[in-house]
Design an enzyme around this catalytic site. Structure first.
Site, PDB file in Angstrom:
ATOM      1  N   SER A  91      -7.451  -5.761  -5.874  1.00  0.00           N
ATOM      2  CA  SER A  91      -8.555  -6.414  -5.158  1.00  0.00           C
ATOM      3  C   SER A  91      -9.852  -6.273  -5.952  1.00  0.00           C
ATOM      4  O   SER A  91      -9.958  -5.428  -6.853  1.00  0.00           O
ATOM      5  CB  SER A  91      -8.729  -5.778  -3.775  1.00  0.00           C
ATOM      6  N   GLU A 138     -12.317  -4.928  -4.896  1.00  0.00           N
ATOM      7  CA  GLU A 138     -12.826  -3.574  -4.583  1.00  0.00           C
ATOM      8  C   GLU A 138     -12.109  -2.487  -5.399  1.00  0.00           C
ATOM      9  O   GLU A 138     -12.602  -1.368  -5.529  1.00  0.00           O
ATOM     10  CB  GLU A 138     -12.662  -3.268  -3.087  1.00  0.00           C
ATOM     11  N   TRP A 168     -11.902  -2.181  -8.410  1.00  0.00           N
ATOM     12  CA  TRP A 168     -12.660  -1.800  -9.616  1.00  0.00           C
ATOM     13  C   TRP A 168     -13.377  -0.471  -9.416  1.00  0.00           C
ATOM     14  O   TRP A 168     -13.865   0.132 -10.375  1.00  0.00           O
ATOM     15  CB  TRP A 168     -13.686  -2.882  -9.976  1.00  0.00           C
ATOM     16  N   HIS A 205       2.502   3.365  -8.847  1.00  0.00           N
ATOM     17  CA  HIS A 205       2.331   1.941  -9.193  1.00  0.00           C
ATOM     18  C   HIS A 205       3.514   1.465 -10.032  1.00  0.00           C
ATOM     19  O   HIS A 205       4.022   0.362  -9.840  1.00  0.00           O
ATOM     20  CB  HIS A 205       1.024   1.726  -9.965  1.00  0.00           C
ATOM     21  N   ARG A 219      -0.853   9.476  -9.703  1.00  0.00           N
ATOM     22  CA  ARG A 219      -0.865   8.271  -8.854  1.00  0.00           C
ATOM     23  C   ARG A 219      -0.213   7.063  -9.527  1.00  0.00           C
ATOM     24  O   ARG A 219       0.490   6.282  -8.894  1.00  0.00           O
ATOM     25  CB  ARG A 219      -2.320   7.909  -8.500  1.00  0.00           C
ATOM     26  N   LEU A 238      11.167 -20.418  -4.981  1.00  0.00           N
ATOM     27  CA  LEU A 238      10.117 -19.582  -4.382  1.00  0.00           C
ATOM     28  C   LEU A 238       8.831 -19.632  -5.215  1.00  0.00           C
ATOM     29  O   LEU A 238       8.879 -19.526  -6.439  1.00  0.00           O
ATOM     30  CB  LEU A 238      10.605 -18.121  -4.333  1.00  0.00           C
ATOM     31  N   TRP A 288       2.783   8.061  -2.471  1.00  0.00           N
ATOM     32  CA  TRP A 288       4.208   8.234  -2.845  1.00  0.00           C
ATOM     33  C   TRP A 288       4.304   9.153  -4.066  1.00  0.00           C
ATOM     34  O   TRP A 288       5.134  10.062  -4.104  1.00  0.00           O
ATOM     35  CB  TRP A 288       4.817   6.864  -3.152  1.00  0.00           C
ATOM     36  N   ASP A 345       0.832  -1.207   0.000  1.00  0.00           N
ATOM     37  CA  ASP A 345       0.000   0.000   0.000  1.00  0.00           C
ATOM     38  C   ASP A 345       0.871   1.263   0.000  1.00  0.00           C
ATOM     39  O   ASP A 345       1.991   1.251   0.521  1.00  0.00           O
ATOM     40  CB  ASP A 345      -0.899  -0.017   1.245  1.00  0.00           C
ATOM     41  N   GLY A 346       0.341   2.340  -0.568  1.00  0.00           N
ATOM     42  CA  GLY A 346       1.015   3.636  -0.484  1.00  0.00           C
ATOM     43  C   GLY A 346       1.555   4.165  -1.800  1.00  0.00           C
ATOM     44  O   GLY A 346       2.200   5.213  -1.830  1.00  0.00           O
ATOM     45  N   ASN A 347       1.272   3.466  -2.892  1.00  0.00           N
ATOM     46  CA  ASN A 347       1.794   3.914  -4.197  1.00  0.00           C
ATOM     47  C   ASN A 347       1.273   5.292  -4.582  1.00  0.00           C
ATOM     48  O   ASN A 347       2.025   6.146  -5.055  1.00  0.00           O
ATOM     49  CB  ASN A 347       1.376   2.938  -5.303  1.00  0.00           C
ATOM     50  N   GLY A 348      -0.037   5.476  -4.387  1.00  0.00           N
ATOM     51  CA  GLY A 348      -0.662   6.741  -4.786  1.00  0.00           C
ATOM     52  C   GLY A 348      -0.072   7.913  -4.004  1.00  0.00           C
ATOM     53  O   GLY A 348       0.284   8.947  -4.577  1.00  0.00           O
TER      54      GLY A 348
END
Ligand code: FPP
Length: 254
Positions: A76, A78, A80, A48, A44, A142, A36, A31-34
């Site tokens: 997510s 949400e 959308w 990303h 924004r 991984l 930043w 979280d926090g891309n926007g």
């Protein structure tokens, strides 16, 4: 607290002093891309874009630390609700990520899997992801799970529907129905063949789950940081591992 001998991270060997303590499965809410981007007067989506290179750094750090599974919350159900231009941008990122990094991921033995409903993704993203999953299917390093168009309540609801359908078909007796256990429902989730996360990391300062892996996180240790995802580094990742090592996991026991 920092882990000593940080220089060992420059080697490609798993770190011996973390053995037995490293979380096997780490889930991350990036979280926090926007914010930043806004902090830098940029749109924004620039956040990303920056976040993608951090993804690769953290995948490498996780692999070097001996983590077996890394699950990243990328989009997510949400999300959308966001403006169409941002949605389109985010949903193109996995393709760009794989275009740049797939050869590296393959040579590092990473296996890629998507959790979430891929049907609603743009066709080219869907195709690229499917190719990456097929191409890395036999890798046993991984496992990188990309949670895309993922929502946990929806996942649980769909699991229940599928289970009820199967139960109707097999016409279980009341006794057999009573004997159903949590493991059986787990088999209907996207994560059926994946162990539950040991550690959840959320960047960006918020302390909530945002409909991420609600079933699977029941006994997971949580680690939050105010650092915004594009600023998140290997050092913070190692701080989270170090703190995890200090935790006592009791799973409700003593
Ligand atoms: C949340 O930050 C971030 C997202 C919804 C997108 C995350 C996607 C990436 C980092 C790209 C990942 C790519 C791959 C291939 C895994 P936000 O936009 O909600 O930030 P804000 O809270 O500051 O607004």
């Amino acid at each position: 607290m920092k882990i000593p001998f940080l220089n060992h991270l420059q080697t490609s060997e798993p770190l011996p002093y973390l053995e037995g303590h490293t979380p096997e499965h780490i889930a991350i809410i990036m979280d926090g891309n926007g914010r930043w981007a806004r902090n830098r007067g940029m749109p924004r989506v620039a956040g990303h874009k920056e976040g993608v290179s951090v993804v690769f750094k953290i995948v490498k750090a996780a692999a070097k630390s001996g983590v077996k599974v890394l699950t990243l919350y990328t989009f997510s159900t949400e999300n959308w609700k966001r403006p169409k231009s941002e949605i389109n941008y985010i949903l193109r990122l996995p393709k760009e990520f794989l275009h740049v990094y797939l050869p590296d991921l393959i040579s590092n033995n990473v296996r890629i899997k998507v959790i979430g409903d891929m049907n609603e993704l743009p066709a080219s993203t869907h195709e690229t992801l499917q190719y990456a999953m097929d191409r890395t299917r036999d890798n046993d390093g991984l496992q990188l799970n990309i949670a895309l168009n993922y929502g946990s309540r929806n996942e649980i609801l769909n699991a229940m529907k599928a289970m009820v359908k199967d139960l109707n078909n097999t016409k279980l007796s009341m006794d057999e129905l009573d004997a159903l256990d949590e493991r059986q429902l787990s088999k209907y989730l996207y994560t059926a063949d994946i162990q539950d996360p040991d550690l959840l990391i959320r960047t960006g300062g918020e302390k909530r789950l945002s409909n991420f892996l609600l079933w699977q996180l029941a006994y997971t240790e949580f680690w939050f940081t105010d650092v915004l995802w594009p600023d998140f580094s290997e050092n913070e990742f190692l701080d989270a591992l170090e703190e995890y090592r200090q935790r006592k996991r009791r799973y409700g026991g003593l």
